[in-house]
Scaffold this motif. Structure first.
Motif, short mmCIF file in Angstrom:
data_model
loop_
_atom_site.label_atom_id
_atom_site.label_comp_id
_atom_site.label_asym_id
_atom_site.label_seq_id
_atom_site.Cartn_x
_atom_site.Cartn_y
_atom_site.Cartn_z
N PRO A 1 -77.49 -45.05 0.60
CA PRO A 1 -76.62 -43.87 0.67
C PRO A 1 -77.25 -42.64 0.02
O PRO A 1 -77.89 -42.72 -1.03
CB PRO A 1 -75.37 -44.32 -0.09
CG PRO A 1 -75.37 -45.80 0.01
CD PRO A 1 -76.81 -46.21 0.03
N THR A 2 -77.02 -41.50 0.66
CA THR A 2 -77.54 -40.23 0.16
C THR A 2 -77.13 -39.99 -1.29
O THR A 2 -77.90 -39.45 -2.08
CB THR A 2 -77.00 -39.07 1.03
OG1 THR A 2 -77.15 -39.44 2.40
CG2 THR A 2 -77.75 -37.79 0.77
N VAL A 3 -75.92 -40.40 -1.66
CA VAL A 3 -75.43 -40.13 -3.02
C VAL A 3 -76.32 -40.79 -4.06
O VAL A 3 -76.44 -40.32 -5.19
CB VAL A 3 -73.96 -40.60 -3.19
CG1 VAL A 3 -73.84 -42.10 -3.07
CG2 VAL A 3 -73.40 -40.14 -4.52
N LEU A 4 -76.99 -41.89 -3.70
CA LEU A 4 -77.86 -42.56 -4.66
C LEU A 4 -79.26 -41.97 -4.70
O LEU A 4 -79.97 -42.08 -5.70
CB LEU A 4 -77.97 -44.06 -4.33
CG LEU A 4 -76.69 -44.89 -4.50
CD1 LEU A 4 -76.99 -46.35 -4.22
CD2 LEU A 4 -76.12 -44.75 -5.90
N THR A 5 -79.69 -41.36 -3.61
CA THR A 5 -81.11 -41.00 -3.52
C THR A 5 -81.39 -39.52 -3.40
O THR A 5 -82.50 -39.08 -3.68
CB THR A 5 -81.73 -41.65 -2.26
OG1 THR A 5 -80.98 -41.21 -1.13
CG2 THR A 5 -81.70 -43.14 -2.36
N SER A 6 -80.41 -38.73 -2.99
CA SER A 6 -80.80 -37.42 -2.48
C SER A 6 -80.70 -36.33 -3.53
O SER A 6 -80.02 -36.45 -4.54
CB SER A 6 -79.95 -37.06 -1.27
OG SER A 6 -80.48 -35.94 -0.63
N GLU A 7 -81.38 -35.23 -3.21
CA GLU A 7 -81.40 -34.05 -4.06
C GLU A 7 -79.99 -33.52 -4.24
O GLU A 7 -79.33 -33.16 -3.29
CB GLU A 7 -82.23 -32.94 -3.40
CG GLU A 7 -83.55 -33.37 -2.83
CD GLU A 7 -83.42 -33.87 -1.38
OE1 GLU A 7 -82.34 -33.70 -0.79
OE2 GLU A 7 -84.38 -34.45 -0.88
N LEU A 8 -79.55 -33.45 -5.46
CA LEU A 8 -78.30 -32.77 -5.80
C LEU A 8 -77.20 -33.00 -4.77
O LEU A 8 -76.82 -32.11 -4.02
CB LEU A 8 -78.56 -31.26 -5.93
CG LEU A 8 -79.48 -30.83 -7.07
CD1 LEU A 8 -79.65 -29.34 -7.07
CD2 LEU A 8 -78.92 -31.29 -8.40
N TYR A 9 -76.68 -34.20 -4.72
CA TYR A 9 -75.60 -34.50 -3.78
C TYR A 9 -74.28 -34.71 -4.53
O TYR A 9 -73.30 -34.04 -4.26
CB TYR A 9 -75.97 -35.74 -2.97
CG TYR A 9 -75.12 -35.98 -1.75
CD1 TYR A 9 -75.30 -35.24 -0.59
CD2 TYR A 9 -74.13 -36.95 -1.76
CE1 TYR A 9 -74.53 -35.47 0.53
CE2 TYR A 9 -73.35 -37.18 -0.65
CZ TYR A 9 -73.55 -36.44 0.50
OH TYR A 9 -72.77 -36.67 1.60
N ALA A 10 -74.28 -35.61 -5.51
CA ALA A 10 -73.05 -35.85 -6.27
C ALA A 10 -72.73 -34.68 -7.20
O ALA A 10 -71.56 -34.36 -7.42
CB ALA A 10 -73.17 -37.15 -7.07
N ILE A 11 -73.76 -34.04 -7.75
CA ILE A 11 -73.53 -32.97 -8.73
C ILE A 11 -72.76 -31.80 -8.13
O ILE A 11 -71.74 -31.37 -8.70
CB ILE A 11 -74.86 -32.53 -9.39
CG1 ILE A 11 -75.34 -33.63 -10.34
CG2 ILE A 11 -74.71 -31.20 -10.11
CD1 ILE A 11 -76.66 -33.35 -11.01
N PRO A 12 -73.17 -31.24 -6.98
CA PRO A 12 -72.34 -30.17 -6.41
C PRO A 12 -70.93 -30.62 -6.06
O PRO A 12 -69.98 -29.83 -6.20
CB PRO A 12 -73.12 -29.74 -5.15
CG PRO A 12 -74.16 -30.77 -4.94
CD PRO A 12 -74.43 -31.41 -6.26
N ALA A 13 -70.76 -31.87 -5.64
CA ALA A 13 -69.40 -32.36 -5.35
C ALA A 13 -68.56 -32.39 -6.62
O ALA A 13 -67.39 -32.00 -6.63
CB ALA A 13 -69.47 -33.74 -4.71
N LEU A 14 -69.17 -32.86 -7.73
CA LEU A 14 -68.45 -32.86 -9.00
C LEU A 14 -68.11 -31.44 -9.43
O LEU A 14 -67.01 -31.17 -9.94
CB LEU A 14 -69.30 -33.55 -10.08
CG LEU A 14 -69.43 -35.07 -9.96
CD1 LEU A 14 -70.59 -35.60 -10.81
CD2 LEU A 14 -68.12 -35.76 -10.38
N LEU A 15 -69.04 -30.50 -9.22
CA LEU A 15 -68.80 -29.10 -9.58
C LEU A 15 -67.63 -28.52 -8.79
O LEU A 15 -66.75 -27.86 -9.35
CB LEU A 15 -70.05 -28.26 -9.33
CG LEU A 15 -71.07 -28.22 -10.47
CD1 LEU A 15 -72.28 -27.40 -10.04
CD2 LEU A 15 -70.44 -27.61 -11.72
N ALA A 16 -67.63 -28.74 -7.48
CA ALA A 16 -66.55 -28.20 -6.65
C ALA A 16 -65.21 -28.77 -7.09
O ALA A 16 -64.20 -28.05 -7.16
CB ALA A 16 -66.81 -28.52 -5.17
N ALA A 17 -65.19 -30.08 -7.38
CA ALA A 17 -63.95 -30.70 -7.84
C ALA A 17 -63.53 -30.12 -9.19
O ALA A 17 -62.34 -29.88 -9.44
CB ALA A 17 -64.13 -32.22 -7.92
N ALA A 18 -64.50 -29.87 -10.07
CA ALA A 18 -64.19 -29.32 -11.40
C ALA A 18 -63.63 -27.90 -11.28
O ALA A 18 -62.67 -27.54 -11.98
CB ALA A 18 -65.44 -29.34 -12.28
#
Lengths: 216, 216, 216
Positions: free
Chosen positions: A147-164
């Motif tokens: 999954p992209t969330v495990l391997t890819s450049e800045l994937y989970a971090i922007p999602a966490l930021l948008a949620a925050a």
């Protein structure tokens, strides 16, 4: 229906459409799928994150199954992408952009719905990110990609930021269409910058990891 | 227990048994599994679709966990298949036939239960198909195959048809054992014809797709 | 909060921490993941089993999302493991030991919570084992390994045993910290003996199985 609910629905449907297009194009690019496989992967990608969110929030049946508009938008996106998929060599960029759009919108709607259902702010941020990455993760598992969330450049971090940002805007009483779009745009921009410039979060300081077949 | 509930239970248990046999034989064919792995894969295949269905319908704990008969039938099917699995070279046909049987029966029971729980007709058709393909999809993910629903000849389409016939029969008041068996037989027949003659739904008109390791 | 609930919480948090460390170290060993991927895999491994358990028991939102301590412990375990992961060549043993610890503790807490929610004894044993193997199975699927529960020496059996001891102790009124720790220690010991001596449950008597790419 309150304005908040309408906003949630509209953003959710746009995200659903983006992920449906993405899922279908991914199916054409990465695997040898017929029309049913393409539409199935489109619907899984488009609806997976919201279903996970609604299971966690105990809002069952999920919106997907109680509101036909989600099903319609997801199926239409899958069929549309299937019909244009002959231009295969140019799919790489739209696949990435559509995935970033779905990620951003679902992170916002996931966090927003989590707050409506009484979750705390930290939990809402995490559930928002989970909503954003959920559909794409199911997509990747089904076509056997890590999954992209495990391997890819800045994937989970922007999602966490948008949620925050969504949680902060709600806490300060300024949540609405402008705040929601800004939060999604922030995530979308960071994600695409990360892809464009190959930015990665820091890795562990180890020798090059080996891929192993067995866990122990 | 009403007649409708009894019918649902019986068809569900037959489907559970078929999928348990299928899961166990698949485990023997496709991966180097011991008895625990074989029974675990049998139970996942047999119970997965119904668990997904019951989560979506908010009928929790799932029938699997509140009714011991499902667990017993699934475990018995797994153990039975394990004991006969030495005739490995002849497993290909029974694996396919049993999978088609489970697919057909669960598509009918999934759609029927969805209607009982108040879902609309379109949603019931989709949830029926999802119930049919769910267990096999979990099976394929666990043994690292691309799920049959994404790749195979006429797999989701017959499941959708069986679910649609179930919904139509219920709407017109003729649903009962004959209608349920007919709907399942329709799905079963189309699925096996598809396998026999290598029929596929149309694919996208592209160059031969490449398998890639990374999504973007 | 009753003593029983406190015991459940403490064992659950210790198991969460063990699985978080395990998930993060597995991420470093088996795949080329950055800090976000490591923490994401740590949290999936640590929280996955309990989320599956709580969905089945209809205790939603799952404890993970309604109690911040789970999130904190899971994230802290992931970050801690990330910082020490440079000693990569020595990770094999701790990965196995931590996985056995999480498996054991979650089998006990899963069975105990299932009884509290009114499931029958057989169902509680199976749900306990499912809670134990759930997080690791999600971990393995995400990094594209065949799950340990399907392939490995004595993995599901000790989890079933620990859950069975928990159910027996509860039925006879002697469940408490000593019984819970004994049940977990039994599972932990058998699992590590199985790994140490390469014990396997019996396999089917067949020719060497082939790995195939397609199910039919």
């Amino acid at each position: 229906m309150t304005g908040q609910m309408t906003l949630l629905l509209v953003l959710d449907l746009v995200g659903t459409f983006a992920f449906a297009l993405n899922g279908a194009l991914t199916a054409v690019r990465a695997a040898d799928l017929d029309i049913v496989g393409v539409v199935a992967l489109a619907m899984t990608t488009a609806l997976g994150g919201g279903i996970v969110r609604d299971i966690i929030l105990d809002d069952l049946p999920p919106a997907t199954f109680s509101d036909w508009r989600y099903l319609l938008v997801a199926a239409a996106g899958g069929l549309l992408a299937f019909t244009v998929a002959r231009h295969q060599e140019r799919l790489r960029t739209p696949v990435t952009v559509l995935d970033a759009a779905g990620l951003s919108l679902f992170a916002v709607t996931g966090a927003s719905k989590a707050l409506e259902f009484g979750l705390g702010p930290v939990q809402a941020v995490i559930l928002g990110a989970l909503t954003g990455v959920g559909g794409g993760t199911l997509r990747d598992v089904l076509i056997r990609q890590v999954p992209t969330v495990l391997t890819s450049e800045l994937y989970a971090i922007p999602a966490l930021l948008a949620a925050a940002v969504t949680v902060l805007a709600t806490a300060t009483g300024v949540y609405g269409l402008p705040a929601a779009v800004s939060a999604a745009a922030l995530c979308f921009g960071i994600r695409l910058l990360g892809v464009r410039f190959g930015l990665n979060a820091p890795g562990p300081r180890t020798e090059p990891p080996r891929r192993t077949e067995s866990g122990d």
